[in-house]
Design an enzyme around this catalytic site. Structure first.
Site, PDB file in Angstrom:
ATOM      1  N   LYS A  24      -2.413  10.201 -13.866  1.00  0.00           N
ATOM      2  CA  LYS A  24      -1.729  10.380 -12.560  1.00  0.00           C
ATOM      3  C   LYS A  24      -0.720   9.262 -12.344  1.00  0.00           C
ATOM      4  CE  LYS A  24      -3.807   8.872  -8.653  1.00  0.00           C
ATOM      5  NZ  LYS A  24      -3.002   8.003  -7.767  1.00  0.00           N
ATOM      6  N   ASN A  25      -1.134   8.017 -12.580  1.00  0.00           N
ATOM      7  CA  ASN A  25      -0.289   6.875 -12.222  1.00  0.00           C
ATOM      8  C   ASN A  25       0.807   6.588 -13.235  1.00  0.00           C
ATOM      9  OD1 ASN A  25      -1.710   6.697  -9.901  1.00  0.00           O
ATOM     10  ND2 ASN A  25      -2.968   4.954 -10.515  1.00  0.00           N
ATOM     11  N   ARG A  94       1.238   7.648  -2.247  1.00  0.00           N
ATOM     12  CA  ARG A  94       1.798   6.301  -2.370  1.00  0.00           C
ATOM     13  C   ARG A  94       2.989   6.302  -3.298  1.00  0.00           C
ATOM     14  NH1 ARG A  94       2.166   1.328  -0.164  1.00  0.00           N
ATOM     15  NH2 ARG A  94       2.733  -0.209  -1.747  1.00  0.00           N
ATOM     16  N   CYS A 118      -3.984   6.288  -0.341  1.00  0.00           N
ATOM     17  CA  CYS A 118      -5.362   5.999   0.068  1.00  0.00           C
ATOM     18  C   CYS A 118      -5.411   4.805   1.027  1.00  0.00           C
ATOM     19  CB  CYS A 118      -6.199   5.655  -1.158  1.00  0.00           C
ATOM     20  SG  CYS A 118      -6.527   7.102  -2.157  1.00  0.00           S
ATOM     21  N   ARG A 123      -0.916  -2.004   2.764  1.00  0.00           N
ATOM     22  CA  ARG A 123      -0.173  -1.713   1.524  1.00  0.00           C
ATOM     23  C   ARG A 123       1.321  -1.919   1.796  1.00  0.00           C
ATOM     24  NH1 ARG A 123      -2.782   3.259  -1.636  1.00  0.00           N
ATOM     25  NH2 ARG A 123      -1.953   2.116  -3.431  1.00  0.00           N
ATOM     26  N   PRO A 124       1.706  -3.205   1.841  1.00  0.00           N
ATOM     27  CA  PRO A 124       3.113  -3.515   2.145  1.00  0.00           C
ATOM     28  C   PRO A 124       4.051  -3.120   0.995  1.00  0.00           C
ATOM     29  CG  PRO A 124       1.928  -5.469   1.482  1.00  0.00           C
ATOM     30  CD  PRO A 124       0.906  -4.379   1.566  1.00  0.00           C
ATOM     31  N   ILE A 125       5.335  -3.146   1.251  1.00  0.00           N
ATOM     32  CA  ILE A 125       6.307  -2.886   0.171  1.00  0.00           C
ATOM     33  C   ILE A 125       7.360  -3.996   0.122  1.00  0.00           C
ATOM     34  CG2 ILE A 125       5.991  -0.355   0.183  1.00  0.00           C
ATOM     35  CD1 ILE A 125       8.618  -0.162   1.763  1.00  0.00           C
ATOM     36  N   LEU A 127       7.628  -6.522  -1.763  1.00  0.00           N
ATOM     37  CA  LEU A 127       8.076  -6.882  -3.123  1.00  0.00           C
ATOM     38  C   LEU A 127       9.103  -5.867  -3.634  1.00  0.00           C
ATOM     39  CD1 LEU A 127       4.599  -7.842  -4.630  1.00  0.00           C
ATOM     40  CD2 LEU A 127       6.392  -9.408  -3.867  1.00  0.00           C
ATOM     41  N   ASP A 313      -9.123   0.363  -9.709  1.00  0.00           N
ATOM     42  CA  ASP A 313      -9.358   1.803  -9.586  1.00  0.00           C
ATOM     43  C   ASP A 313     -10.686   2.238 -10.197  1.00  0.00           C
ATOM     44  OD1 ASP A 313      -5.865   2.753 -10.003  1.00  0.00           O
ATOM     45  OD2 ASP A 313      -6.997   1.867  -8.347  1.00  0.00           O
ATOM     46  N   ARG A 405      -6.664  14.784  -5.225  1.00  0.00           N
ATOM     47  CA  ARG A 405      -5.443  13.994  -5.443  1.00  0.00           C
ATOM     48  C   ARG A 405      -5.413  13.383  -6.831  1.00  0.00           C
ATOM     49  NH1 ARG A 405      -4.512   9.324  -1.953  1.00  0.00           N
ATOM     50  NH2 ARG A 405      -2.744   9.247  -3.382  1.00  0.00           N
TER      51      ARG A 405
HETATM   52  N1  EPU Z   1       1.507  -5.664  -2.650  1.00  0.00           N
HETATM   53  C1  EPU Z   1       2.244  -6.523  -1.841  1.00  0.00           C
HETATM   54  N2  EPU Z   1       3.561  -6.240  -1.611  1.00  0.00           N
HETATM   55  C2  EPU Z   1       4.174  -5.143  -2.177  1.00  0.00           C
HETATM   56  C3  EPU Z   1       3.409  -4.289  -2.994  1.00  0.00           C
HETATM   57  C4  EPU Z   1       2.078  -4.567  -3.223  1.00  0.00           C
HETATM   58  O1  EPU Z   1       1.736  -7.522  -1.348  1.00  0.00           O
HETATM   59  O2  EPU Z   1       5.388  -4.959  -1.955  1.00  0.00           O
HETATM   60  C5  EPU Z   1       0.094  -5.974  -2.918  1.00  0.00           C
HETATM   61  C6  EPU Z   1      -0.823  -4.851  -2.512  1.00  0.00           C
HETATM   62  O3  EPU Z   1      -1.174  -4.943  -1.147  1.00  0.00           O
HETATM   63  C7  EPU Z   1      -2.012  -5.082  -3.426  1.00  0.00           C
HETATM   64  C8  EPU Z   1      -1.382  -5.632  -4.708  1.00  0.00           C
HETATM   65  O4  EPU Z   1      -0.084  -6.101  -4.329  1.00  0.00           O
HETATM   66  O5  EPU Z   1      -2.851  -6.065  -2.863  1.00  0.00           O
HETATM   67  C9  EPU Z   1      -1.215  -4.590  -5.803  1.00  0.00           C
HETATM   68  O6  EPU Z   1      -0.612  -3.473  -5.222  1.00  0.00           O
HETATM   69  P1  EPU Z   1       0.285  -2.491  -6.066  1.00  0.00           P
HETATM   70  O7  EPU Z   1       1.668  -2.495  -5.515  1.00  0.00           O
HETATM   71  O8  EPU Z   1       0.097  -2.724  -7.536  1.00  0.00           O
HETATM   72  O9  EPU Z   1      -0.383  -1.106  -5.725  1.00  0.00           O
HETATM   73  P2  EPU Z   1       0.399   0.267  -5.738  1.00  0.00           P
HETATM   74  O10 EPU Z   1       1.557   0.149  -6.659  1.00  0.00           O
HETATM   75  O11 EPU Z   1       0.643   0.691  -4.352  1.00  0.00           O
HETATM   76  C10 EPU Z   1      -0.788   1.339  -7.767  1.00  0.00           C
HETATM   77  C11 EPU Z   1      -1.663   2.548  -8.053  1.00  0.00           C
HETATM   78  C12 EPU Z   1      -3.041   2.356  -7.439  1.00  0.00           C
HETATM   79  C13 EPU Z   1      -3.648   1.086  -8.022  1.00  0.00           C
HETATM   80  C14 EPU Z   1      -2.709  -0.097  -7.761  1.00  0.00           C
HETATM   81  C15 EPU Z   1      -3.216  -1.394  -8.352  1.00  0.00           C
HETATM   82  C16 EPU Z   1      -0.015   4.333  -8.152  1.00  0.00           C
HETATM   83  C17 EPU Z   1       0.563   5.558  -7.518  1.00  0.00           C
HETATM   84  N3  EPU Z   1      -1.032   3.745  -7.476  1.00  0.00           N
HETATM   85  O12 EPU Z   1      -0.707   1.247  -6.367  1.00  0.00           O
HETATM   86  O13 EPU Z   1      -3.795   3.496  -7.803  1.00  0.00           O
HETATM   87  O14 EPU Z   1      -4.888   0.824  -7.400  1.00  0.00           O
HETATM   88  O15 EPU Z   1      -1.410   0.179  -8.319  1.00  0.00           O
HETATM   89  O16 EPU Z   1      -3.284  -1.291  -9.719  1.00  0.00           O
HETATM   90  O17 EPU Z   1       0.403   3.886  -9.210  1.00  0.00           O
HETATM   91  C18 EPU Z   1      -5.515   5.088  -7.512  1.00  0.00           C
HETATM   92  O18 EPU Z   1      -5.001   5.687  -8.495  1.00  0.00           O
HETATM   93  O19 EPU Z   1      -6.612   5.372  -6.988  1.00  0.00           O
HETATM   94  C19 EPU Z   1      -4.756   3.953  -6.918  1.00  0.00           C
HETATM   95  C20 EPU Z   1      -4.976   3.482  -5.705  1.00  0.00           C
END
Ligand code: EPU
Length: 424
Positions: A24-25, A94, A118, A123-125, A127, A313, A405
């Site tokens: 999925k990811n 996401r 989820c 879950r900020p953005i 970065l 995960d 999902r």
């Molecule tokens: N974070 C920030 N700022 C940002 C982005 C992230 O502080 O701009 C923090 C997050 O709050 C978190 C950490 O950095 O504490 C890692 O977050 P990341 O951005 O890696 O998470 P994501 O990209 O939103 C993806 C996967 C998740 C997986 C995470 C961590 C996808 C669609 N989702 O999420 O998958 O848990 O990476 O590896 O790729 C799942 O499949 O169940 C799932 C939640």
């Protein structure tokens, strides 16, 4: 109860073969990356999940020609697309945040509603937006959406890591915005997750110039255009890990297809290192990974982290394994410290688990009794299925939209292993 729910009758042992679906990811950012060219891209092994179907719907909404060639195989042609993503599905997943990087990379502008996904804590953005600004984009964000636009994108150097480590979708976004930019982009503190490597392989096949995928420094040299390609998405690392944990719990012998010895070596380092005797209970035979139950598993400690650490995960699933261990186990999640909403549901099985800040403590072994539980997120839902398979008596799991999902044909795969499970 009008929403669908799943009934599971516990059994002592499961055995048989299970095939692993596409990741999925990896599939989600790869589907999005196909809009970086106006030529057709054929993408195989796309799992049939609500997330992937929603993403295909969003791409169609943007004007991408989306054609199903056969199950799991899609042809996407982004001849002419618009960049204002108002699709109602965006808020459901996401990965929709990755649309920002690809649309900015191709059209120098994008408006995307803030992503959903989820409930794992905040879950900020920030970065992601930092990367876009570094590449020369103007970023505006309000409580509903993000708008990015640039006269031109120029290579830059920036970090994709925050206080909780690298951002996975942030790294995908940065790379997709950089592949057509002018000059060289250096992404420091990049996510090393295998799904990022898969995305980079796809982009390289389209003609992108990327060095360092899988390391913490990824160097992208912008090119003028990308061309279409054909690509097969990697097997899902988290689904495979979920079934390996199931095998450790109750596998007379569970045989996992579609993953190689190298795949296990490359994808499961942090995971297997954390579980006692894990590697001794795996063996390869005729290209199948055979998992045996770990009898007398001692208590153990897990601390999740970015790859190659223990994957967040698999955190809820390994809590079910720890519940059967003979001793005390602790599980800490450094990536999503609030990813423990499922603990109350585990307690309904009679599991002795207590929660502190950012971690849980489990006293085992526990015999599980069936009960009524609700999935709280995608991976927690899978963990509740694992507990239901082990429990004495009947378990009912609700909120199945989470399962749909992220796990393709999950109930069928469990039934094929001998589980007594049906969706009502
Ligand atoms: N974070 C920030 N700022 C940002 C982005 C992230 O502080 O701009 C923090 C997050 O709050 C978190 C950490 O950095 O504490 C890692 O977050 P990341 O951005 O890696 O998470 P994501 O990209 O939103 C993806 C996967 C998740 C997986 C995470 C961590 C996808 C669609 N989702 O999420 O998958 O848990 O990476 O590896 O790729 C799942 O499949 O169940 C799932 C939640």
């Amino acid at each position: 109860m009008d929403a669908p729910y799943c009934k599971i009758i516990g059994k002592d042992h499961l055995q048989g073969e299970v095939s692993i679906s596409g990741s999925k990811n990896a599939a989600l950012p790869i589907l999005v990356a196909s809009i970086l060219t106006s030529e057709p891209c054929i993408i195989r092994n796309v799992p049939e999940l609500t997330d992937t179907l929603h993403m295909l719907g969003i791409l169609r909404f943007l004007g991408v020609e989306v054609v199903s060639l056969r199950e799991g195989c899609w042809q996407l042609t982004a001849k002419k697309i618009h960049t204002d993503v108002q699709d109602p599905f965006v808020r459901k997943l996401r990965a929709s945040v990755c649309l920002l990087g690809a649309l900015l990379g191709r059209e120098l502008q994008a408006t995307v509603p803030l992503p959903g996904g989820c409930r794992l804590g905040e879950r900020p953005i920030d970065l992601h937006l930092r990367a876009f600004r570094a590449l020369g984009a103007h970023v505006e964000q309000n409580e509903h959406s993000v708008c990015v636009r640039a006269k031109r994108l120029r290579g830059a150097t920036f970090s994709m890591s925050g206080q909780r480590g690298p951002s996975m979708t942030g790294t995908s976004n940065a790379i997709m915005a950089a592949v057509l930019a002018e000059g060289v982009t250096i992404v420091q503190g990049a996510s090393r997750e295998p799904e990022i490597v898969d995305l980079c392989h796809f982009l390289e096949q389209m003609g992108a110039k990327i060095v360092g995928a899988g390391t913490e420094t990824i160097v992208v040299t912008g090119v003028n255009r990308l061309h279409g390609t054909e690509f097969t998405v990697m097997p899902d690392r988290i689904e495979a890990g979920t079934f390996i944990i199931l095998g450790y719990l109750c596998g007379a012998s569970i045989r996992i297809l579609d993953i190689s010895q190298d795949y296990v070596k490359d994808n499961f380092r942090g995971f297997l290192d954390a579980i006692p005797y894990a590697k001794e209970h795996l063996r390869f035979e005729n290209h199948q990974l055979i998992v045996r139950q770990i009898e007398e598993l001692p208590g153990f400690s897990v601390c999740t982290g970015a790859y190659p650490g223990f994957p967040t995960d698999l955190q809820p699933q390994v809590a079910v394994l720890a519940s059967r261990a003979h001793g005390t186990s602790t599980i800490r999640d450094l990536v999503f410290p609030k990813r423990f909403a499922y603990v109350t549901e585990l307690q309904r099985f009679g599991i002795h688990v207590s929660q502190q800040e950012g971690m849980i403590t489990i006293h085992g072994p526990n015999t599980f009794h069936g009960g009524w539980v609700a999935a709280t997120d995608l991976r927690a839902g899978a963990a509740l299925y694992l507990a239901g398979v082990l429990a004495n008596g009947k378990t009912t799991v609700s909120n199945l939209e989470y399962i749909d999902r992220g796990y393709e044909h999950f109930e069928q795969k469990l039934r094929h292993l001998g589980a007594i499970i049906e969706r009502c």
